[in-house]
Design an enzyme around this catalytic site. Structure first.
Site, PDB file in Angstrom:
ATOM      1  N   HIS A 129       0.808  -1.217   0.000  1.00 26.75           N
ATOM      2  CA  HIS A 129       0.000   0.000   0.000  1.00 26.75           C
ATOM      3  C   HIS A 129       0.844   1.271   0.000  1.00 26.75           C
ATOM      4  O   HIS A 129       0.384   2.322  -0.464  1.00 26.75           O
ATOM      5  CB  HIS A 129      -0.927   0.005   1.214  1.00 26.75           C
ATOM      6  CG  HIS A 129      -1.952  -1.080   1.177  1.00 26.75           C
ATOM      7  ND1 HIS A 129      -2.762  -1.397   2.243  1.00 26.75           N
ATOM      8  CD2 HIS A 129      -2.305  -1.954   0.192  1.00 26.75           C
ATOM      9  CE1 HIS A 129      -3.556  -2.394   1.932  1.00 26.75           C
ATOM     10  NE2 HIS A 129      -3.291  -2.764   0.690  1.00 26.75           N
ATOM     11  N   LEU A 383      -3.120  -9.559   5.771  1.00 26.39           N
ATOM     12  CA  LEU A 383      -2.998  -9.265   4.341  1.00 26.39           C
ATOM     13  C   LEU A 383      -1.777  -8.412   4.042  1.00 26.39           C
ATOM     14  O   LEU A 383      -1.561  -8.014   2.900  1.00 26.39           O
ATOM     15  CB  LEU A 383      -4.267  -8.569   3.839  1.00 26.39           C
ATOM     16  CG  LEU A 383      -5.572  -9.358   4.019  1.00 26.39           C
ATOM     17  CD1 LEU A 383      -6.760  -8.553   3.491  1.00 26.39           C
ATOM     18  CD2 LEU A 383      -5.496 -10.690   3.295  1.00 26.39           C
ATOM     19  N   PHE A 384      -0.974  -8.121   5.047  1.00 19.85           N
ATOM     20  CA  PHE A 384       0.367  -7.558   4.899  1.00 19.85           C
ATOM     21  C   PHE A 384       0.398  -6.219   4.166  1.00 19.85           C
ATOM     22  O   PHE A 384       1.366  -5.920   3.453  1.00 19.85           O
ATOM     23  CB  PHE A 384       1.301  -8.564   4.204  1.00 19.85           C
ATOM     24  CG  PHE A 384       1.139  -9.975   4.686  1.00 19.85           C
ATOM     25  CD1 PHE A 384       1.244 -10.266   6.038  1.00 19.85           C
ATOM     26  CD2 PHE A 384       0.844 -11.002   3.809  1.00 19.85           C
ATOM     27  CE1 PHE A 384       1.070 -11.567   6.501  1.00 19.85           C
ATOM     28  CE2 PHE A 384       0.673 -12.301   4.265  1.00 19.85           C
ATOM     29  CZ  PHE A 384       0.788 -12.582   5.617  1.00 19.85           C
ATOM     30  N   CYS A 385      -0.628  -5.396   4.338  1.00 18.47           N
ATOM     31  CA  CYS A 385      -0.696  -4.091   3.651  1.00 18.47           C
ATOM     32  C   CYS A 385      -0.503  -4.262   2.144  1.00 18.47           C
ATOM     33  O   CYS A 385       0.077  -3.399   1.474  1.00 18.47           O
ATOM     34  CB  CYS A 385       0.333  -3.111   4.213  1.00 18.47           C
ATOM     35  SG  CYS A 385      -0.034  -2.565   5.882  1.00 18.47           S
ATOM     36  N   ALA A 386      -0.983  -5.389   1.640  1.00 23.36           N
ATOM     37  CA  ALA A 386      -0.958  -5.668   0.201  1.00 23.36           C
ATOM     38  C   ALA A 386      -2.231  -6.433  -0.130  1.00 23.36           C
ATOM     39  O   ALA A 386      -2.203  -7.517  -0.704  1.00 23.36           O
ATOM     40  CB  ALA A 386       0.289  -6.462  -0.180  1.00 23.36           C
TER      41      ALA A 386
END
Length: 468
Positions: A129, A383-386
């Site tokens: 992100h 979701l790992f900022c993705a």
């Protein structure tokens, strides 16, 4: 004295000393264990060398660019010499600027604020992100996730060839300025992207390119000139220097022509009152233009210290050892039933020490909580900022809720999340073996404790007894 080959390999490939290597944590099942930090992709532990260098400087800390005293002058020299060290670490061109920021996110937002009018931005949906979201004032084209490096290049080439002229361009003036933003290594899969080929494609179509090296720089050499990218952004806290600084390095022209990122002291060269009562400001045209306020000299120095430490340790050796760990983790996970490793480019794609996976029958937040509470292993879940990338990799099929939902799931909803294990120059072999053993045991035997959701996180139920 001769040294055996095996001993020499062990010496060459020994992990670098990191702060906190001897920290112990309590287990919910009783007793303590040395903490296994396997969340390097979020924040890597400080190298002991970095901590020692910062501690040695700390008594001499002073204001930068703002004092005639000895400590201020010493701190100013250290700050500017750190800029030179980072430029050398990144292989910067002679006319490149190194701007110090707070993080990769801050660096890319700075660049977004410096885009020329009517700039069009091209970014893959697979980005973190920090790379996906800063371009709010630009025309943005989001590109679908490619399934091979060659497809990534072809997708970009098509998009650039098909871009529309700027709505404010003069007739015949072309499509206007454009910028491509791409990661060097995925923060989800660890896979390396074809940066040099993407840069060539961008330049062939008159576009520029910025490399998000947040996950690449800690694991692999980054050379701006060799890759032929226009800018590189990365964070200190992923480069074993967690003291709140980041870097944007590259072309100076767009930065020099843009309004200062922040207005204030340090960015201004001259301020004077006008006859009409207003204020005239002359801004710096160098990196200082975007470094308003008292700089984080300790954070900057820690990045420079990390750059020196990694360079002196020898990236070839560090990369070779990390690839051994990557192979061990991937082979170990492949031996465990019901474990699926996530990949965009396939099993043979080169990658750094970042691996995400899911376990059939488990909610990923529950699995990660059990690794922590029962084995003293710190990994990441979610979701790992993705988000778009993880949803693509999982096929948007929600997991069973299990005992705990993921942070992104509302109470009672099924969740869509994964588990990420990440490691690097400071990871000992024992942490990897403990992790693989824990995964096997949890899959074969289940958790030994009960868990519940508390404030959006899966945590051990402290009022419960161990499961037999």
């Amino acid at each position: 004295m001769s040294v055996s080959t095996a001993a020499a390999v062990r010496s060459i490939c020994a992990p670098l000393p990191v702060l906190g290597a001897d920290v112990t944590v309590p287990l919910v099942t009783g007793g303590d264990v040395t903490y296994a930090a396997l969340d390097y992709a979020a924040s890597a532990p400080a190298l002991q060398r970095v901590w020692d260098d910062v501690a040695a400087y700390a008594p001499y800390y002073g204001s930068v660019h703002r004092g005639a005293g000895y400590l201020s002058q010493l701190s100013t020299d250290l700050f500017e010499n750190s800029r030179v060290t980072v430029a050398e670490f990144l292989g910067c061109r002679a006319d490149d600027e190194v701007v110090f920021t707070r993080s990769t996110t801050d660096s890319l937002n700075l660049l977004a604020a410096a885009l020329p009018a009517d700039c069009q931005v091209f970014v893959f949906e697979t980005e973190h992100h920090a790379s996906l979201l800063p371009w709010r004032d630009a025309r943005v084209t989001y590109l679908d996730a490619p399934r091979t490096p060659a497809q990534a290049v072809a997708t970009l080439e098509r998009a650039l060839a098909d871009r529309e002229p700027s709505p404010d361009s003069r007739p015949g003036a072309g499509a206007g300025p454009a910028l491509v933003c791409v990661t060097g290594a995925s923060n989800v899969t660890g896979e390396l992207w074809p940066v040099k080929e993407l840069a060539a494609a961008a330049h062939a179509h008159g576009a520029r390119i910025v490399l998000d090296a947040a996950q690449l720089a800690p694991h692999h050499p980054v050379d701006i000139a060799e890759l032929d990218v226009d800018w590189v952004a990365f964070s200190g806290h992923k480069l074993y220097a967690p003291f709140g600084s980041g870097v944007l390095a590259g072309r100076a022209d767009w930065l020099a022509e843009a309004e200062p990122y922040l207005a204030g002291g340090g960015a201004s060269r001259k301020v004077a009152r006008r006859a009409d009562g207003g204020v005239d400001v002359e801004w710096h045209t160098t990196a200082a233009r975007h470094e308003a306020g008292s700089p984080n000299v300790i954070g900057v120095y820690s990045i420079a210290a990390a750059c020196k430490a990694l360079t002196e340790a020898g990236f070839d050796r560090l990369v070779a050892r990390e690839q051994q760990l990557v192979t061990r983790v991937r082979e170990g996970l492949a031996e465990v039933p019901r474990v699926k490793v996530l990949s965009l480019f396939g099993d043979d794609a080169p990658r750094v020490g970042v691996i995400s996976f899911v376990v059939e029958g488990w909610n990923s937040s529950h699995f990660a909580a059990a690794l922590s509470a029962e084995y003293g292993i710190g990994v990441r879940d979610g979701l790992f900022c993705a988000h778009p990338l993880v949803r693509t990799l999982l096929g948007s099929e929600p997991q069973d809720p299990g005992e705990c939902g993921a942070p992104e799931a509302a109470p009672g909803e099924k969740s869509l999340n994964a588990i990420r294990v990440s490691f690097g120059a400071g990871t000992p072999d024992e942490h990897i073996e403990r992790f693989l053993g824990a995964v096997r045991e949890l899959v074969d035997e289940g958790a030994r404790w009960t868990y519940r959701t508390e404030e959006g996180r899966c945590v051990p139920d402290r009022g419960a007894a161990a499961q037999v």
